[in-house]
Scaffold this active site. Structure first.
Site, PDB file in Angstrom:
ATOM      1  N   THR A 515       0.857  -1.180   0.000  1.00 12.14           N
ATOM      2  CA  THR A 515       0.000   0.000   0.000  1.00 12.14           C
ATOM      3  C   THR A 515       0.897   1.235   0.000  1.00 12.14           C
ATOM      4  O   THR A 515       0.892   2.018   0.949  1.00 12.14           O
ATOM      5  CB  THR A 515      -0.967  -0.064   1.194  1.00 12.14           C
ATOM      6  OG1 THR A 515      -1.590  -1.356   1.182  1.00 12.14           O
ATOM      7  CG2 THR A 515      -2.064   0.984   1.092  1.00 12.14           C
ATOM      8  N   HIS A 516       1.695   1.330  -1.037  1.00  9.33           N
ATOM      9  CA  HIS A 516       2.655   2.420  -1.157  1.00  9.33           C
ATOM     10  C   HIS A 516       2.382   3.188  -2.444  1.00  9.33           C
ATOM     11  O   HIS A 516       3.212   3.241  -3.331  1.00  9.33           O
ATOM     12  CB  HIS A 516       4.094   1.869  -1.152  1.00  9.33           C
ATOM     13  CG  HIS A 516       4.484   1.228   0.144  1.00  9.33           C
ATOM     14  ND1 HIS A 516       5.653   0.532   0.313  1.00  9.33           N
ATOM     15  CD2 HIS A 516       3.865   1.183   1.343  1.00  9.33           C
ATOM     16  CE1 HIS A 516       5.733   0.071   1.562  1.00  9.33           C
ATOM     17  NE2 HIS A 516       4.662   0.457   2.201  1.00  9.33           N
TER      18      HIS A 516
END
Lengths: 587, 219
Positions: A515-516
């Site tokens: 989740t970057h």
């Protein structure tokens, strides 16, 4: 329908994650009246995340109610502009949060600073290798920040999030046991480093045999009981796994709920409003000044909250979407390369190799909290990129996350996908496996961008954000090289078998990656290539600050959260120290 | 269903579907000398509860059209929910089996069932409504989840999945002192269900008390 207009406040903050909570705290602490709007639910840390129910992989990793509810809002995705973008209907590659505490409530506690090189990558690459070394369609650009001016804000964030680690470069002096390639630190971490696991020891020995310098990478799960900068107490991590995707019942993982909200809720000039979905930032007739925001409250009423300062502190996607929906800044046009909002969207590259040992047994379920042993020789610009022919880097690590039984049971190559042989392999290997992975840069390219979808809408009738994204050649060559380094280390460990994995040639929404998500409202020194200036202030509407991963011009290797926290501290200080004295453009 | 070894009851699934799934999941994770297979571990009950719940109706998924097939990279794009996919696909596979072999999937000989599952996985069976691989992948994902998730959800009965791995379930507070240990830690697994029903006591911090397993090697 006319909106209910509320009494003005000094600051309205959109989002209650790392950015929203820290900026609210800093600005309320300076005496400003702050209202924080959060689309998700509020949580009672003691009641909602209690043992034993937090230790539920199915609930938190697969069917989580602390991730964004895609029934109301998602994004559309396509690999390139020739395709029709379709909605992300179920959670896959990434999992943005939807709750007070934001995405960071379920983060994995990876608390690395970026390297000084990361902030000046274009100028340093050009200087060392020449302009033509950067791919032509790569929008690589400097951040407009100097290491010396931001280092104190990294330090501030580490003292809020109780980061544990060992300095590798203290005021220019290289320190034994730390990362010798890190940027110069003004003081050591507030907490000691994680203890090395058996797997970490094997990795460290192999890394040393190849001439690398292994170190315990930083972690924001408490390595001891700790009272932070806001006088909030956190407890030592038990290493029971269930960290990323989960909320820590031990209160050991730093996140907005454990590190900031207990102090923030005591601020007399602060108000949190959960279940409020912001629709847009409102502007006055000149278009140069924001007057506040409009949102839909839990009862479905449209509400206008006037404010002198608007802070967009939502997840990358929503910061960019709100800018587009509010008409602040010029939207990016990939055909002409002009415009800035939505430009330079980037993600995170990576690869891994599983090593299987017939003669060793681990306790893979003991871990979590980003317990890791790492090397940094391939990060930043340590080794000469000239002969390699690519730019970008990675840290290489073994990270003992706490292997959960649904997702954490790799099998050696050649194992059938199911059936009796698969069952035997799973039983044999679960406790005999460790993973070495590279966590790598993702550069920004002209063809990768965010805009508004022409077809699909959210539950409030507003267009979904559209992501156009794929991996590019430079980054694929880079990650192949990094994967070869992982394999070398794995071979030096003398495992029985190994199994390599990468993310493939085309980015896919299927299967979790990280989740970057970053960029789209990037910071910089030039308004023609950035949305916000070095203080995260909109070039177009100076009383709007857009803070978060959305500001990254490209993605360095080290994971975004620490730098998002640093930028929140930095932007809050710019508002307190400069903007309030003389409201207007700071640059 | 006369043979109902685990005394199961079903909320969503119909009797022929239960028979289909019991046969199918037992091939995916079979009973052998290592322990119970997916059928006896309650995986069909797990699937039933999931289909009956929010996930089965895609309660948290984006559900607006237009519905286009999309690329593999764009992920799940079917307008049908898991409830509908299971119902439709099982019926169509049974119809295919009746036509080809004169009986439904559950009544095929074991090697016939195995071959059918392989053909579903490799998309060799042309079902009227879905890619057979699409259904197979969903079934395998749910079987894996059901066998290894907390027994709270109806599968992983007797913690068969966790015993297979040597996974102790809920962590013990002792872990904080064992992070650097190279000594294998073997404990009887403890589930959320065990603690909720009071079968396993918890300590002052809320962690369960692990009972260590004596192993031959260590004696």
């Amino acid at each position: 329908m006319s909106a209910t207009k509320l009494k003005p406040v000094d600051v309205v903050v959109v989002g209650s994650g790392v950015v929203g909570s820290i900026m609210s705290m800093e600005l309320a602490n300076a005496g400003l009246r702050v209202v924080c709007l959060e689309r998700g639910k509020s949580f009672d840390g003691d009641a909602d995340f209690h043992k034993p129910n937090v230790y539920d992989e199915l609930k938190y990793d697969r069917h989580s109610d602390i991730f964004q509810n895609l029934a109301r809002d998602t994004l559309t995705f396509r690999n390139n502009g020739g395709q029709t973008a379709l909605p992300m209907r179920e959670m896959g590659a990434f999992k943005p949060g939807e709750m007070v505490g934001g995405t960071a409530a379920h983060w994995g506690a990876n608390a690395r600073r970026f390297l000084p090189h990361d902030f000046a990558m274009r100028s340093q690459i050009e200087q060392r290798y020449g302009k033509s070394f950067i791919p032509e369609d790569c929008n690589l650009q400097d951040w407009g920040l100097d290491w010396d001016e931001i280092e104190p804000y990294y330090d501030q964030f580490e003292n809020i999030f109780g980061v544990g680690g060992k300095a590798g470069n203290l005021n220019g002096e290289i320190q034994e046991g730390g990362n010798p390639y890190e940027g110069e630190r003004s003081r050591d971490y507030p907490n000691p480093p994680t203890r090395r696991t058996y797997q970490g020891e094997l990795f460290a020995n192999a890394a040393r045999s190849l001439g690398y310098v292994p170190f315990q990478g930083p972690s924001a799960a408490m390595t001891q009981d700790f009272r932070n900068l806001y006088r909030v107490q956190m407890l030592q991590c038990v290493s029971g796994g269930f960290c990323s995707s989960h909320v820590c019942a031990q209160g050991a993982k730093a996140n907005p709920l454990t590190s900031v909200f207990p102090a923030l809720m005591r601020q007399p000039t602060f108000e949190l409003r959960p279940l409020c979905n912001v629709l847009r930032v409102n502007k006055d007739s000149t278009g140069k000044k924001a007057t506040g925001v409009t949102y839909i409250d839990a009862r479905g009423n449209e509400v206008e909250q006037p404010a002198d300062i608007v802070v967009l502190g939502a997840y990358c996607f929503n910061n960019v979407r709100l800018m587009l929906l509010s008409g602040i800044g010029t939207p990016y046009d990939p055909r002409t390369g002009t415009g800035v909002v939505g430009r330079n969207y980037a993600y995170q590259q990576g690869s891994s190799v599983e090593v299987f040992f017939d003669d060793l047994e681990f306790n893979p379920f003991i871990g979590g909290g980003m317990v890791n042993t790492s090397i940094d020789e391939f990060n930043g610009d340590v080794i000469d990129r000239g002969p390699l022919g690519f730019i970008g880097g990675a840290y290489i690590t073994t990270n003992t996350r706490g292997a959960a039984p649904i997702k954490g049971k790799p099998v050696p190559p050649g194992t059938p996908r199911w059936g009796a042989e698969w069952k035997k392999a799973v039983a044999h290997n679960y406790r005999r496996t460790m993973s070495i992975s590279s966590h790598a840069t993702c550069l920004s390219y002209k063809q990768n961008y965010l805009d508004l979808d022409p077809t699909y809408k959210d539950a409030f009738g507003q267009p979904l954000l559209r992501m156009t994204f794929d991996w590019h050649d430079n980054d694929l060559r880079m990650i192949n090289y990094m994967q070869e380094r992982c394999v070398e280390i794995a071979k030096a460990m003398n495992g029985s078998r190994m199994n390599g994995k990468n993310k493939g040639t085309h980015f896919s929404l299927v299967g979790y990656q990280s989740t970057h998500n970053v960029g789209g409202a990037v910071m910089g020194a030039d308004p023609s290539t950035s949305v916000v200036n070095k203080y995260l202030q909109s070039w177009d509407v100076p009383n709007v600050f857009v803070v978060g991963g959305s500001a990254f011009p490209q993605q360095p290797a080290n994971g975004p959260t620490e730098t998002i926290g640093m930028l929140a501290c930095w932007a809050a200080d710019a508002i307190k120290e400069s903007y309030l004295k003389s409201p207007g453009a700071l640059v | 269903m006369s043979d109902n070894p685990i005394g199961a009851s079903y909320v969503y699934l119909l009797e022929p579907e239960v028979r289909f799934l019991e046969a199918a999941v037992e091939h995916l994770i079979p009973t052998d000398e290592l322990g119970p297979g997916a059928r006896d571990a309650g995986v069909v009950v797990y699937i039933d509860r999931q289909l009956a719940g929010s996930w089965g109706t895609h309660g948290r998924q984006y559900r607006s059209g237009p519905w286009l097939e999309g690329t593999p990279q764009q992920g799940y794009q079917s307008r049908f929910t898991p409830q509908e996919v299971y119902r439709i696909a099982i019926r169509e596979i049974d119809q295919h089996c009746r036509k080809a072999f004169g009986r439904p999937f559950a009544q095929l000989a074991s090697d016939g069932q195995l071959r059918m599952l392989q053909q579903l996985e490799s998309d060799e069976i042309a079902l009227p409504s879905f890619s057979s691989k699409f259904f197979f992948d969903l079934l395998w994902r749910n079987t894996d989840e059901g066998y290894f998730s907390d027994p709270l959800y109806g599968g992983n009965r007797g913690m068969a999945g966790w015993k297979l791995l040597g996974f102790p379930g809920l962590p013990s507070g002792q872990y904080r002192d064992l992070i650097s240990s190279s000594v294998p830690y073997h404990a009887e697994p403890v589930s959320i269900l065990d603690v909720q029903t009071g079968r396993v006591p918890i300590d002052a911090e809320g962690f369960p008390k692990h009972v260590m397993i004596k192993r031959d090697k260590e004696q």
